[in-house]
Design an enzyme around this catalytic site. Structure first.
Site, PDB file in Angstrom:
ATOM      1  N   LYS A  34       0.847  -1.201   0.000  1.00 45.34           N
ATOM      2  CA  LYS A  34       0.000   0.000   0.000  1.00 45.34           C
ATOM      3  C   LYS A  34       0.883   1.251   0.000  1.00 45.34           C
ATOM      4  O   LYS A  34       2.085   1.187   0.241  1.00 45.34           O
ATOM      5  CB  LYS A  34      -0.899  -0.003   1.237  1.00 45.34           C
ATOM      6  CG  LYS A  34      -0.143   0.037   2.560  1.00 45.34           C
ATOM      7  CD  LYS A  34      -1.075   0.039   3.745  1.00 45.34           C
ATOM      8  CE  LYS A  34      -0.280   0.088   5.060  1.00 45.34           C
ATOM      9  NZ  LYS A  34      -1.149   0.211   6.230  1.00 45.34           N
ATOM     10  N   TYR A 250      15.847  31.376   4.918  1.00 44.28           N
ATOM     11  CA  TYR A 250      14.765  32.214   5.426  1.00 44.28           C
ATOM     12  C   TYR A 250      14.880  32.435   6.934  1.00 44.28           C
ATOM     13  O   TYR A 250      15.128  31.499   7.700  1.00 44.28           O
ATOM     14  CB  TYR A 250      13.408  31.566   5.125  1.00 44.28           C
ATOM     15  CG  TYR A 250      13.050  31.531   3.659  1.00 44.28           C
ATOM     16  CD1 TYR A 250      12.805  32.700   2.950  1.00 44.28           C
ATOM     17  CD2 TYR A 250      12.945  30.317   2.988  1.00 44.28           C
ATOM     18  CE1 TYR A 250      12.463  32.665   1.605  1.00 44.28           C
ATOM     19  CE2 TYR A 250      12.599  30.269   1.640  1.00 44.28           C
ATOM     20  CZ  TYR A 250      12.365  31.454   0.957  1.00 44.28           C
ATOM     21  OH  TYR A 250      12.035  31.415  -0.375  1.00 44.28           O
TER      22      TYR A 250
END
Length: 358
Positions: A34, A250
């Site tokens: 999955k 940043y």
């Protein structure tokens, strides 16, 4: 040219499958693929496991099962999150086995007149999906009278990765007490995930390892000979000098306290290299560890390579092996406050998967 990619070493998946099958003995291993095989690529991994003799596969969604069928997977494919009415026709068309876990689901299937193989899920303590065990007689009777082939009864372990937890024995005992009246030749009983293969007394007919197939280890004890299949690689875009007092990225969350050589690498949170790793993680450059500095950006991050002196285009390993050194996905997971399952599954589709050793 590949700038950032995940290298998937299929021989390591083969090794892990064989190790788990040997540990499980007569219990058959289900290939849990999955979520795109935990980010490793569902079709290549499933085909690899099929070539090793794996005959049972498990996914979460119907569309995942359809994809496997179309790719040439011949064995049983179990849809563990079940199905809705708009998916019932596909179950029949692609010969998929669905899990049934609530009364509404049974009513939908009976109303639509669909007859497909099913596994019944009972809730023995996970409290996620499943019938209460005392409802099993009604569920089994209702399904068989409506013409459904009940191929298996299953549950899911909540604390299998905590050896010694009383929950393990309590769930195991409740499951087998519930299963006993319905056990017959051909009926599959299964409850084990990866950790359960090592902590349960009775594994049942099937075992459903996920993370261990890919080399992840849910235990603190790392003595099991699992081999990580994925290496997350990128390249250096630029190497530059940063001087004392200058900030990086940043917000200038990192400020240089000395003259540094800093490499900007092509890996950011849009690739699955989490912003939570900012100023915490390390990478491998030319076989040496280098600390990540400044905030991780969408497409790039920076590392201190003062002690390495690399060049533009040099390979950077975010996790995995390089020249005998290794960074495990679990190391990143710990820094992020999560588990390596999320690290693997979080790698973006824009990061190409490259398969080796096929």
């Amino acid at each position: 040219m590949k700038t950032i990619f995940c290298e998937i070493h299929l021989p390591h998946i083969r090794h892990n499958f064989r190790l788990l099958q040997q540990r499980a003995g007569h219990t058959r291993i289900v290939g849990v693929v999955k979520a795109d095989a935990y980010g490793h690529g569902d079709v290549p991994v499933a085909l690899c496991l099929q070539s090793e003799g794996c005959t049972h596969f498990a996914v979460a969604r119907v569309h995942e099962g359809i994809k496997l069928r179309k790719a040439g997977i011949h064995g049983d494919i179990l849809i563990m999150s079940g199905s809705f009415p708009n998916e019932f026709a596909a179950l029949r068309e692609f010969n998929l086995t669905t899990v049934v876990y609530c009364e509404e689901n049974i009513e939908e299937m009976v109303r639509e007149g669909i007859s497909v193989p099913v596994h019944i899920k009972i809730n023995t303590g996970m409290n996620r999906l499943g019938f209460r065990p005392d409802r099993l007689p009604w569920v089994y009777r209702t399904l068989t009278e409506a013409g459904f082939a009940v191929r298996g009864i299953m549950t899911h372990m909540a604390c299998a990765d905590e050896p010694g937890s009383p929950t393990i024995g309590a769930q195991e005992n409740l499951f087998y007490r519930s299963l006993e009246p319905y056990f017959q030749e051909g009926m599959l009983g299964h409850l084990s995930n990866s950790a359960g293969i090592f902590t349960l007394d009775n594994l049942g007919s099937l075992a459903r390892p996920g993370i261990m197939l890919y080399g992840g280890n849910p235990f603190a004890d790392k003595t099991v000979d699992l081999r990580p299949a994925m290496t997350f690689k990128t390249k250096i875009l630029q190497v530059k000098r940063v001087f004392p007092g200058e900030g990086i990225s940043y917000g200038h969350s990192f400020v240089a306290d000395r003259e540094m050589l800093v490499a900007t690498v092509a890996a950011g949170y849009a690739d699955g290299y989490s912003r939570l790793l900012s100023n915490k993680a390390r990478v491998l450059v030319n076989g040496q560890y280098a600390p990540q500095v400044g905030r991780v950006c969408m497409d790039m991050s920076m590392v201190d390579v003062t002690h390495i002196q690399p060049a533009r285009g040099d390979e950077v390993v975010l996790f995995g092996e390089q020249r005998g050194q290794c960074i495990y996905a679990s190391e990143l997971a710990e820094l992020m406050g999560t588990i390596d399952y999320e690290v693997f599954c979080g790698i973006s589709p824009r990061v190409k998967r490259i398969y080796t050793g096929a």
